[in-house]
Enzyme design. Structure first.
Site, PDB file in Angstrom:
ATOM      1  CG  ASP A  49     -40.756 -29.315 -29.275  1.00 42.05           C
ATOM      2  OD1 ASP A  49     -40.223 -28.644 -28.242  1.00 42.05           O
ATOM      3  OD2 ASP A  49     -41.028 -30.338 -29.326  1.00 42.05           O
ATOM      4  CD  GLU A  74     -44.554 -34.148 -32.284  1.00 48.38           C
ATOM      5  OE1 GLU A  74     -43.356 -34.492 -32.166  1.00 48.38           O
ATOM      6  OE2 GLU A  74     -45.588 -34.072 -31.480  1.00 48.38           O
ATOM      7  CG  ASP A 138     -40.533 -35.961 -32.483  1.00 47.66           C
ATOM      8  OD1 ASP A 138     -40.450 -34.901 -32.106  1.00 47.66           O
ATOM      9  OD2 ASP A 138     -41.346 -36.641 -31.483  1.00 47.66           O
ATOM     10  CB  ILE A 140     -38.051 -31.612 -28.854  1.00 48.66           C
ATOM     11  CG1 ILE A 140     -37.087 -30.625 -29.278  1.00 48.66           C
ATOM     12  CG2 ILE A 140     -37.606 -32.191 -27.543  1.00 48.66           C
ATOM     13  CD1 ILE A 140     -35.473 -30.643 -28.858  1.00 48.66           C
ATOM     14  CG  ASP A 141     -39.441 -38.828 -29.326  1.00 49.67           C
ATOM     15  OD1 ASP A 141     -40.773 -38.521 -29.057  1.00 49.67           O
ATOM     16  OD2 ASP A 141     -39.073 -39.964 -29.263  1.00 49.67           O
ATOM     17  CB  THR A 143     -41.876 -31.874 -25.568  1.00 46.35           C
ATOM     18  OG1 THR A 143     -41.598 -32.129 -26.934  1.00 46.35           O
ATOM     19  CG2 THR A 143     -41.981 -30.506 -25.424  1.00 46.35           C
ATOM     20  CG  ASP A 290     -43.756 -40.050 -31.479  1.00 45.30           C
ATOM     21  OD1 ASP A 290     -42.958 -39.300 -31.104  1.00 45.30           O
ATOM     22  OD2 ASP A 290     -45.152 -39.972 -31.049  1.00 45.30           O
TER      23      ASP A 290
HETATM   24  P1  AMP Z   1     -42.428 -41.466 -24.869  1.00 43.30           P
HETATM   25  O1  AMP Z   1     -41.493 -40.532 -23.964  1.00 43.30           O
HETATM   26  O2  AMP Z   1     -41.748 -42.575 -25.356  1.00 43.30           O
HETATM   27  O3  AMP Z   1     -43.692 -42.169 -24.067  1.00 43.30           O
HETATM   28  O4  AMP Z   1     -42.924 -40.689 -26.159  1.00 43.30           O
HETATM   29  C1  AMP Z   1     -43.055 -39.551 -26.090  1.00 43.30           C
HETATM   30  C2  AMP Z   1     -44.161 -39.714 -27.330  1.00 43.30           C
HETATM   31  O5  AMP Z   1     -45.269 -40.203 -26.900  1.00 43.30           O
HETATM   32  C3  AMP Z   1     -44.765 -38.016 -27.544  1.00 43.30           C
HETATM   33  O6  AMP Z   1     -43.786 -37.539 -28.688  1.00 43.30           O
HETATM   34  C4  AMP Z   1     -46.045 -38.271 -28.008  1.00 43.30           C
HETATM   35  O7  AMP Z   1     -46.345 -38.190 -29.460  1.00 43.30           O
HETATM   36  C5  AMP Z   1     -46.384 -39.736 -27.542  1.00 43.30           C
HETATM   37  N1  AMP Z   1     -47.694 -39.988 -26.859  1.00 43.30           N
HETATM   38  C6  AMP Z   1     -48.467 -38.959 -26.563  1.00 43.30           C
HETATM   39  N2  AMP Z   1     -49.721 -39.257 -25.852  1.00 43.30           N
HETATM   40  C7  AMP Z   1     -49.393 -41.005 -25.849  1.00 43.30           C
HETATM   41  C8  AMP Z   1     -50.382 -41.578 -25.504  1.00 43.30           C
HETATM   42  N3  AMP Z   1     -51.567 -41.551 -24.903  1.00 43.30           N
HETATM   43  N4  AMP Z   1     -49.869 -43.029 -25.681  1.00 43.30           N
HETATM   44  C9  AMP Z   1     -48.684 -43.144 -26.415  1.00 43.30           C
HETATM   45  N5  AMP Z   1     -47.796 -42.282 -26.636  1.00 43.30           N
HETATM   46  C10 AMP Z   1     -48.301 -41.068 -26.476  1.00 43.30           C
HETATM   47 MG    MG Z   2     -42.464 -37.462 -30.295  1.00 43.51          MG
END
Ligand code: AMP
Ligand code: MG
Length: 338
Positions: A49, A74, A138, A140-141, A143, A290
């Site tokens: 990241d 981020e 971001d 590493i989206d 992680t 994100d």
């Molecule tokens: P995804 O893999 O699409 O669910 O997205 C990953 C992203 O979800 C991460 O980069 C976090 O910033 C974010 N994230 C973390 N906790 C939550 C949550 N409770 N609700 C929604 N998104 C979240």
């Molecule tokens: Mg992310």
């Protein structure tokens, strides 16, 4: 005034994103030996990241890309304090590899102070600093997907006012074609680039010129009328009851494709999914990094990115303004009020 994309040096941005995506893919393969830690909010952060944020920031600056002095990123240098010298050495090595690959070896940081400055450049607060145009990154989206050896994305978007206008998604484990199972790592990966109003394109992670990418578009209609939907792999990232109700109201009968990260936006933009639902749990506020890049790529590919209440998704500096959650869709799929 709308941004003229030919002033943005998008080929240079693509070169930086491609090189960093390749390094992130290699880092995922050796993830067991990388330093990682939990941030204060308990979300994981890895060396990858931090190294990717450093490499993208340094690469854009060295290539003279506008608005790269400060950005909405981020990560920040506070993670370095917890990570110690092993983490710093690994960041310098990985960021250096990416910048050498991007043909910008002199941009590679070698000292801790340079790494700190590059990470802290990601602390932009656009409203407080009077910036109407900014990059949102971001590194590493997903992680959690990275740590499982599954999907993750390098996501870089340019925001003008409250609208994402340019987006890049580097997806080191996502194939370019339709796959039976997106839960495993594709060996080559893919890259998506979109300029709203000018179209979206995709190619391999070795891409170096926008013109070498192939045009993509959202699906005209779901094949055989069956809506293909993407959801987060992490069920905790959405309200499962509201999601089920919305899927039922939309008439979705297919098995959801669960993928980490903004790879879900890439799936809709490339016509491999017709819908991505992200109906937030009460109290969660989405972050701009994100969504900015993915939103621009999907809109550039002809898709719709809106709130659960049907308003266009808006970026509010480091945050997203989307009451009730986010709906990403091809225009032919409508999600009834839920
Ligand atoms: P995804 O893999 O699409 O669910 O997205 C990953 C992203 O979800 C991460 O980069 C976090 O910033 C974010 N994230 C973390 N906790 C939550 C949550 N409770 N609700 C929604 N998104 C979240
Ligand atoms: Mg992310």
């Amino acid at each position: 005034m709308p941004i003229a994309s030919d002033t943005l040096n998008l080929n240079a941005v693509l070169v930086a994103v491609s090189a960093a995506s390749r390094v992130a893919g290699r880092a995922a393969a050796e993830r067991g030996s990388l330093a990682d830690l939990l941030k204060d909010d308990r979300s994981p952060v890895t060396v990858a990241d931090l190294a990717v944020q450093v490499a993208i920031t340094a690469g854009m600056r060295a290539a003279g890309v506008p608005h790269a002095d400060r950005l909405v990123g981020e990560e920040g240098s506070d993670s370095l304090d917890a990570g110690g010298s092993k983490m710093l050495e690994q960041i310098i090595r990985l960021a250096g590899e990416a910048l050498v690959d991007a043909d910008l070896p002199s941009a590679a940081p070698t000292r801790e102070a340079e790494v700190r400055e590059l990470l802290d450049a990601g602390g932009l607060d656009p409203a407080a600093e009077g910036r109407d145009v900014f990059w949102s990154l971001d590194p590493i989206d997903g992680t959690k997907g990275f740590l499982r050896g599954q999907q993750f994305a390098l996501a870089l978007g340019l925001v003008e006012g409250d609208s994402p206008v340019v987006g890049f998604l580097g997806c080191p484990h996502l194939p370019l074609e339709v796959a039976e199972d997106y839960g495993t790592a594709d060996s080559t990966g893919s890259i998506y680039a979109g300029v709203v109003g000018e179209g979206a394109r995709a190619g391999g992670t070795d891409a170096t010129a926008m013109a070498s990418l192939t045009p993509i578009a959202v699906s005209p209609t779901p094949p055989d009328g069956r809506v293909r939907v993407c959801l987060s792999y992490e069920k905790a990232h959405g309200d499962q009851d509201r999601t089920s109700a919305a899927l039922e109201a939309t008439g979705v009968s297919t098995t959801p494709i669960r993928i980490d990260s903004q790879c879900k936006y890439a799936m809709v933009a490339s016509g491999r999914a017709d819908l991505y639902l992200r109906l937030a749990r009460e109290g969660y506020r989405e972050k701009s990094w994100d969504h900015a890049a993915g939103c621009a790529v999907v809109r550039a590919a002809g898709g719709v990115v809106e709130s659960a209440t049907g308003e266009p998704l808006r970026i509010a500096g480091r945050w997203v303004d989307a009451p009730g959650g986010i709906v990403v869709r091809t225009p032919s799929v409508e999600v009834p009020a839920h």
